[in-house]
Scaffold this motif. Structure first.
Motif: not given
Length: 253
Positions: A73-82, A93-100, A121-128
């Motif tokens: 299971s995941i919060s603030n994100g999407t599992i895409t495979s596996g 998902g959204t920056a500033g909200i913890l992904l679990n 989850v950092a702003p888009a373009g960071e932690a690439v």
């Protein structure tokens, strides 16, 4: 089997023994778990500690056991495979909200532990993350006239030339920057090139300098435009036209 929360940011399991009568005050253990099932090892869910908002293809995993099933299971994100396996890919998902992320493991129909991880989850373009591609010639102005070909870069004073990188040579639309090799071929005059993102402006930094009649190459990490065009601009400070070659070998996303 029952779960017990440890102090190491993970969940471990206590094996089930249906032949043992529960004592007063203790929760009843699951039925149907074999007595020969050995206690699970400490399970740790491995995942990045930080990802950029919207960044895809991130990987999370836990130990693999033959015959086991895995419930994710995941919060603030999407599992895409596996799903159903010990390793999944996910998109943040959204920056500033913890992904679990959480996973429960079952072995021979008996709960066998699990784990969880919290991901910043950092702003888009960071932690690439870097992805290599087969080296590919993306631009060569010695070729036929076209978006990624001729003519040569115009002399100093002319408008800077834009090249669309994303969508070519295996560079996806979501790439934020590329790893590249820039080459100046047999220029008639000395000078320098400055490569900068397509929706930006030159900041005075030189990407590659050169002397007359001398081919010169150099490696560079090039940021792509932030407006979705995936482009870079090239500024030529030389007094004459310059043939320019750009090879890419990877990207960040």
């Amino acid at each position: 089997m029952r779960f017990r929360r440890s102090h190491a940011n993970r969940a471990v399991a206590v094996p089930c023994h249906p032949s043992v009568r529960p004592r007063a005050g203790r929760p009843r253990r699951a039925q149907g778990c074999g007595d020969d099932l050995s206690p699970p090892p400490p399970l740790v869910l491995i995942a990045p500690s930080i990802v950029g908002a919207g960044s895809p293809n991130r990987i999370a995993s836990i130990a693999s056991f033959t015959g086991a099933s895995y419930s994710w299971s995941i919060s603030n994100g999407t599992i895409t495979s596996g799903l159903g396996t010990n390793q999944v890919t996910f998109t943040a998902g959204t920056a500033g909200i913890l992904l679990n992320l959480q996973v429960s493991v079952n072995l021979n129909s008996c709960p066998y532990g699990g784990g969880f991880a919290n991901v910043t989850v950092a702003p888009a373009g960071e932690a690439v993350q870097f992805y290599g591609v087969t080296p590919c010639r993306l631009v060569d102005t010695r070729g036929a006239i076209g978006a990624l070909g001729g003519p040569a870069l115009a002399a100093s004073g002319a408008p800077d030339r834009a090249f669309t990188v994303a969508g070519n040579c295996g560079i996806p639309a979501g790439a934020t920057s590329v790893s590249a090799n820039a080459t100046v071929v047999n220029p008639p005059f000395g000078g320098a090139l400055a490569l900068y993102r397509g929706d930006g402006a030159p900041v005075g930094a030189i990407s590659i300098s050169f002397n007359p009649a001398a081919t010169r190459a150099g490696n560079a990490f090039l940021q792509l435009a932030l407006d979705g065009s995936g482009s870079v601009n090239v500024n030529n400070s030389s007094a004459g036209p310059v043939h320019f070659v750009l090879d890419v070998n990877g990207y960040f996303e």
